[in-house]
Design an enzyme around this catalytic site. Structure first.
Site, mmCIF file in Angstrom:
data_model
loop_
_atom_site.group_PDB
_atom_site.id
_atom_site.type_symbol
_atom_site.label_atom_id
_atom_site.label_comp_id
_atom_site.label_asym_id
_atom_site.label_seq_id
_atom_site.Cartn_x
_atom_site.Cartn_y
_atom_site.Cartn_z
ATOM 1 N N GLU A 67 0.703 -1.327 -0.085
ATOM 2 C CA GLU A 67 -0.103 0.055 -0.086
ATOM 3 C C GLU A 67 0.733 1.243 0.056
ATOM 4 O O GLU A 67 0.444 2.311 -0.630
ATOM 5 C CB GLU A 67 -1.036 0.223 1.135
ATOM 6 C CG GLU A 67 -2.006 -1.159 1.133
ATOM 7 C CD GLU A 67 -1.642 -2.382 1.586
ATOM 8 O OE1 GLU A 67 -2.488 -3.212 1.760
ATOM 9 O OE2 GLU A 67 -0.481 -2.560 2.096
ATOM 10 N N PHE A 129 -11.228 -7.629 14.109
ATOM 11 C CA PHE A 129 -9.900 -8.250 13.246
ATOM 12 C C PHE A 129 -9.599 -6.955 12.082
ATOM 13 O O PHE A 129 -10.839 -6.488 11.446
ATOM 14 C CB PHE A 129 -10.270 -9.462 12.587
ATOM 15 C CG PHE A 129 -9.440 -9.793 11.590
ATOM 16 C CD1 PHE A 129 -8.070 -10.272 11.926
ATOM 17 C CD2 PHE A 129 -9.622 -9.766 10.109
ATOM 18 C CE1 PHE A 129 -7.333 -10.994 10.989
ATOM 19 C CE2 PHE A 129 -8.419 -10.427 9.189
ATOM 20 C CZ PHE A 129 -7.373 -10.785 9.487
ATOM 21 N N GLN A 130 -8.542 -6.767 12.072
ATOM 22 C CA GLN A 130 -8.155 -5.653 11.050
ATOM 23 C C GLN A 130 -8.749 -4.053 11.329
ATOM 24 O O GLN A 130 -8.944 -3.553 10.420
ATOM 25 C CB GLN A 130 -8.310 -6.001 9.686
ATOM 26 C CG GLN A 130 -7.104 -7.116 9.413
ATOM 27 C CD GLN A 130 -7.033 -7.427 7.856
ATOM 28 O OE1 GLN A 130 -7.910 -7.417 6.962
ATOM 29 N NE2 GLN A 130 -5.943 -7.893 7.264
ATOM 30 N N LYS A 179 -17.688 -1.540 6.200
ATOM 31 C CA LYS A 179 -18.218 -2.546 5.096
ATOM 32 C C LYS A 179 -19.747 -2.456 4.975
ATOM 33 O O LYS A 179 -20.334 -2.715 3.863
ATOM 34 C CB LYS A 179 -17.774 -3.852 5.807
ATOM 35 C CG LYS A 179 -17.798 -4.707 4.557
ATOM 36 C CD LYS A 179 -16.844 -6.168 5.138
ATOM 37 C CE LYS A 179 -16.877 -7.082 3.833
ATOM 38 N NZ LYS A 179 -15.977 -8.295 4.255
ATOM 39 N N MET A 493 24.092 9.978 2.434
ATOM 40 C CA MET A 493 24.089 11.172 2.786
ATOM 41 C C MET A 493 24.103 11.165 4.175
ATOM 42 O O MET A 493 24.722 12.009 4.948
ATOM 43 C CB MET A 493 22.622 11.705 2.562
ATOM 44 C CG MET A 493 22.283 13.150 3.162
ATOM 45 S SD MET A 493 23.548 14.458 2.469
ATOM 46 C CE MET A 493 22.862 14.741 0.822
#
Length: 582
Positions: A67, A129-130, A179, A493
């Site tokens: 993602e 969940f999630q 959902k 760097m």
């Protein structure tokens, strides 16, 4: 409404306007003329993906491998095209994987609409969940975010999302849709785009009296100087900027984000300001009598020590965001508004001028930088390859027409110092946040945003490994991106700072890397590794002429440093060109 009616008849069997929230999301995207979505499916956003199944011919979905890759790709798309980037992600880890990209887009003013799935509304707050509280997580790093729990809200909320993301000072918007709202059927009355929100003023009122005051100061100036930033590009004000600086003969420098707003070889262009910018504009910032800042925010990397920054000058600041006025640097005159509108008003009132003697000072300082530093960086005759000479040859082969997408580190500074660019939106980099791993996915997005242009991603061996999985996205979707890895076997760097300020104590900056060419080959991408000067030009030409994506790994000097440099804690006039001066 016509959009949905047409697509429903062509792609589904639904005949009424009693539709699901998911289908309303799809129609919003179609109505906003979205062409490309970068995303990754999952359980909580599955109903939206199910609706998307019937619109494959209308919406191009790019399946990334992470993602974070999706949101950086959307950033690259937005920066290359000037349109709003769109991202899909699921709940929980899918949503939290967007956080770095949201922060990056927020600080660099990149318009995004990110749509995340969320658990059913009745499960919110139960540690389902999630489930993550993505709204509170992302509130500080979004221009606006909102959680939808009822499908009836979807059309209006998404209309606001696109309006807020693109209007005024752009930024990222996140819309979290539970959902149940995605599955819910509701009476859909059509999508209406948004053009006004009460209490939200994307552009402040332009005050003519301040424009008149600024013009008077500019007309009286003996040593005026312009520093412009990305606000010029975001406002599509490139032509207005040119008209302004050319009328008054104003030496003009750019920030790292403003680069390419005018051609880098423009006669009035004096280079880049900032910690690793050019010597002349940095040094002469503290000798100008009027500093005209256009669409830039006086970032600390531009100003160095604020108590030593342009104290002798009158400051004129043009910006669309009133919050930036007097935030870091006290202004003499502030001009609020989109510079596409304010610059013409100012141009009308300024006198024709050349400032020839003042401009000669920039030329003299530039010559000093060329002789002391740039010649040996761009055209070395012996030793290992330098990053600068790679950019020099690349400029020759692309004629300054390529979009250069950089990661973060030494290669980024070298690319922004030396890349030649002839048109706007040619420099795509992570400016404010400095996100390693940005370049590869951003380059993929840039190719979708500007398919007619050559896209060259330049990265170091460290950043290249942070989102290397996106080679899979290139493999599957055939994005024609040219990848240049400048490999110095260090986190360059950080190593430079350890050398200069920490007595060369290289604490965990010596990085071992895989065979990048073999990795690319595993993804079906042709590649090559070189280390010799004699093969540089032919190899770059081979890469650019290859009809598909290509990875070129170039071994460069291990312990090279980027100069000039304004050391931390110093003023811009204390810029140095060698480590011995620190």
């Amino acid at each position: 409404m016509e959009t949905l009616d047409k697509e429903l008849k062509e792609n589904t069997t639904i005949k009424t306007h009693n539709i699901s929230g998911s289908l309303a999301v799809i129609d919003a995207l179609l109505s906003e003329n979205v062409s490309t979505i970068f995303g990754y499916p999952g359980g909580a956003i599955m109903p939206i993906y199910d609706a998307l199944y019937d619109f494959k011919e209308n919406l191009n979905h790019v399946l990334v491998r992470h993602e974070q890759g999706a949101i950086h790709a959307a950033q690259g798309f937005a920066r290359a095209s000037g349109k709003t980037g769109v991202v899909f992600a699921t709940s929980g880890p899918g949503a939290t994987n967007l956080v770095t990209g949201l922060a990056d887009a927020q600080i660099d003013s990149t318009p995004l609409v990110c749509i995340t799935g969320q658990v059913f509304a009745h499960l919110l707050g139960t540690d389902a969940f999630q489930e993550t509280d993505i709204i509170n997580i992302t509130t500080p790093i979004t221009k606006w975010n909102y959680q939808v729990t009822d499908a009836n809200e979807i059309p209006e909320v998404l209309a606001k999302a696109f309006y807020i993301a693109k209007s005024g000072r752009p930024g990222p918007v996140l819309i979290d849709i539970t959902k149940n709202a995605q599955l819910q059927l509701f009476n859909y009355t059509g999508y209406k785009s948004c053009s006004h929100i009460r209490s939200y003023r994307p552009e402040p009122i332009i005050r003519n009296e301040y424009i008149e005051q600024a013009a008077k100061i500019i007309n009286q100036a003996k040593k005026p100087m312009v520093v412009f930033g990305q606000g010029v590009i975001l406002g599509n004000a490139e032509k207005e900027l040119l008209a302004f600086i050319e009328k008054a003969g104003l030496p003009s420098a750019w920030t790292i984000m403003g680069m390419s707003a005018i051609p880098t070889n423009h006669p009035l262009g004096v280079g880049m300001v900032g910690m690793h910018g050019n010597y002349a504009p940095n040094y002469l910032t503290n000798e100008c009598d009027v500093l005209i800042a256009i669409g830039m925010r006086f970032d600390d990397r531009v100003t160095g020590r604020l108590d030593l920054y342009a104290k002798q000058a009158k400051i004129i600041h043009l910006d669309i965001d009133p919050a930036e006025i007097d935030k870091n640097v006290q202004t003499t005159v502030a001009i609020w508004g989109n510079c596409k509108k304010t610059l013409p008003l100012l141009t009308q009132l300024i006198n024709v001028n050349t400032h020839y003697e003042w401009f000669k000072e920039f030329e003299e300082k530039k010559e000093k930088e060329i002789n002391q530093l740039m010649n040996k960086e761009l055209t070395p005759e012996a030793g290992k390859l330098t990053m600068g000479e790679v950019l020099n040859v690349l400029n020759e082969l692309t004629n300054g027409k390529a979009v250069i997408v950089t990661d973060v580190g030494q290669h980024q500074m070298i690319a922004c110092r030396y890349a030649k660019q002839t048109q706007s939106r040619s420099n795509i980099t992570s400016g404010g946040l400095g996100t390693m791993g940005f370049a590869l996915p951003a380059a993929i997005g840039a190719k979708y945003g500007a398919p007619e242009r050559e896209i060259v991603a330049i990265m170091g061996d460290g950043g290249a490994q942070m989102n290397i999985q996106e080679l899979g996205t290139i493999m599957q979707f055939k994005a024609n991106v040219k990848i240049v890895i400048l490999n110095n076997n260090f986190l360059g760097m950080v190593r430079q700072w350890q050398e200069l300020f920490h007595e060369k104590r290289y604490s965990f900056t010596d990085i071992q890397s895989p065979n990048f060419v073999a990795v690319a080959n595993a993804y079906g991408i042709k590649g090559k590794q070189i280390s010799e000067r004699e093969s540089l030009k032919t190899s770059l030409k081979e890469m650019l002429n290859h009809p598909e994506s290509y990875l070129l790994e170039i071994a460069v000097i291990h312990e090279d440093n980027v100069f000039p440099m304004v050391p931390q804690g110093k003023g811009v006039a204390e810029i140095v060109m060698t480590k011995e001066e620190i």
